[in-house]
Design a protein around this motif. Structure first.
Motif, PDB file in Angstrom:
ATOM      1  N   GLU A 294       0.923  -1.409  -0.028  1.00  0.00           N
ATOM      2  CA  GLU A 294       0.037  -0.081   0.033  1.00  0.00           C
ATOM      3  C   GLU A 294       1.588   0.897   0.427  1.00  0.00           C
ATOM      4  O   GLU A 294       0.349   2.335  -0.273  1.00  0.00           O
TER       5      GLU A 294
ATOM      6  N   SER B  57      -6.911  -1.320   1.577  1.00  0.00           N
ATOM      7  CA  SER B  57      -7.501  -2.116   0.778  1.00  0.00           C
ATOM      8  C   SER B  57      -7.996  -3.232   1.225  1.00  0.00           C
ATOM      9  O   SER B  57      -8.319  -4.061   0.873  1.00  0.00           O
TER      10      SER B  57
ATOM     11  N   TYR C 235     -11.544  -4.558   0.717  1.00  0.00           N
ATOM     12  CA  TYR C 235     -11.147  -4.889  -1.338  1.00  0.00           C
ATOM     13  C   TYR C 235     -10.854  -6.583  -1.077  1.00  0.00           C
ATOM     14  O   TYR C 235     -11.072  -7.420  -1.515  1.00  0.00           O
TER      15      TYR C 235
ATOM     16  N   LYS D 159      -6.369  -3.850 -10.319  1.00  0.00           N
ATOM     17  CA  LYS D 159      -6.855  -2.535  -9.674  1.00  0.00           C
ATOM     18  C   LYS D 159      -5.399  -1.928  -8.973  1.00  0.00           C
ATOM     19  O   LYS D 159      -5.698  -0.491  -8.951  1.00  0.00           O
ATOM     20  N   PHE D 160      -4.836  -2.615  -8.751  1.00  0.00           N
ATOM     21  CA  PHE D 160      -3.171  -1.881  -8.659  1.00  0.00           C
ATOM     22  C   PHE D 160      -2.178  -1.932  -8.920  1.00  0.00           C
ATOM     23  O   PHE D 160      -1.886  -3.138 -10.112  1.00  0.00           O
TER      24      PHE D 160
END
Length: 296
Positions: A174, A236, A239, A286-287
């Motif tokens: 993150e 996150s 998610y 997504k990342f």
């Protein structure tokens, strides 16, 4: 050590070598109800810190890279403990990113001690290593070859849980860094209910290792990740909880005092490859970057 013997060793051009694995955060981190002591349970992964120790007669210790000052401090403390000369070069190479909660500093320290041990044949016991590491910083239990419950602030083994089933962690970072030394300066305040739950979770995890029950391991890791939101929030998490449920992962695991969050998969699951590919696709869409780590 006798000066003549030390000079003979120097003349032999030997190099001391040491290695230590890291850990993907922790399967569980909390405090025990009965003794109010902070503990964590390690999750060893196939990322390593390697150290080489080249003694010389300079009287001073050089560490490469220079930023590895914690390792330098441990090396000097260790050499002084055994009344050995402190001259030489300590070189460290690590796969483990710093400030992310993967036990990079602890692995560096253990690898450093093992390199010096390798050179001088000191047969350093883990209880001595723990005492010397405590003088440097709070540490993970990566000096033990198995999964362990470890008092990280006291730098002391609590209990060996045993070997872990073959797992893969698919993870993201993150971002940012967490200074372990600063993070552990401040005591955490837990409610009696939280202490009781952490104790129950630790007992459940211990039994899960006895039974090699990967489902229970995932459940404990997930609950610990959720409870840790108070202390080191993972943006996150919701998610990852959603993906874990939808894709049939064992659960969520986090670096409790770091920046990584991941999903656990069992490599013995007959749908392992399918689940891994599906999760890779979901996370990559997504990342920015997705990481894969295997347990030892």
């Amino acid at each position: 050590m006798n000066t003549l013997i030390h000079e003979e060793i120097l003349a032999s051009n030997k190099v001391g070598k040491g290695i230590s694995f890291g850990t993907f955060g922790e399967l569980l981190q909390g405090v025990q109800l009965d003794n109010d002591v902070d503990f964590l349970v390690t999750l060893p992964i196939k990322l390593y810190s390697q150290a080489e120790f080249y003694p010389d007669s300079s009287g001073s210790l050089k560490v490469v890279p220079e930023l590895k000052q914690k390792s330098s401090q441990l090396a000097i403390n260790l050499l002084n403990y055994f009344n050995l000369p402190t001259g030489g070069t300590l070189s460290i190479k690590s796969d483990l990113p710093e400030g992310k909660g993967l036990a990079s500093s602890s692995a560096d320290l253990v690898a450093t001690a093992r390199a010096i041990d390798s050179y001088y044949k000191l047969n350093i016991e883990n209880d001595l290593l723990e005492r010397l590491m405590k003088e440097v910083e709070p540490s993970d239990g990566v000096m033990y070859p198995a999964v362990v419950s470890f008092y990280h602030r006291k730098v002391q083994l609590e209990e060996v849980f045993g070997s872990i089933p073959p797992l893969t962690i698919i993870a993201i970072d993150e971002g940012g860094e967490v200074d372990t030394l600063e993070y552990n300066k401040f005591p955490k305040t837990y409610t009696p209910e939280e202490k009781a739950e952490y104790t129950l979770l630790k007992n459940k995890l211990k039994y899960a290792f006895e039974e090699q029950n990967v489902i229970a391991i995932g459940e404990v890791a997930t609950r610990s990740a959720i409870m840790n939101q108070t202390w080191q929030e993972k943006k996150s998490l919701e998610y990852f909880l959603h993906q874990s449920k939808n894709q049939g992962a064992l659960g969520v695991v986090v670096a409790h005092s770091g920046t990584y969050i991941g999903l656990l998969l069992c490599k013995e699951d007959k749908y392992y490859k399918q689940k891994l590919n599906n999760l890779h696709f979901e996370l990559e869409s997504k990342f920015e970057k997705v990481y894969f780590y295997d347990t030892i």
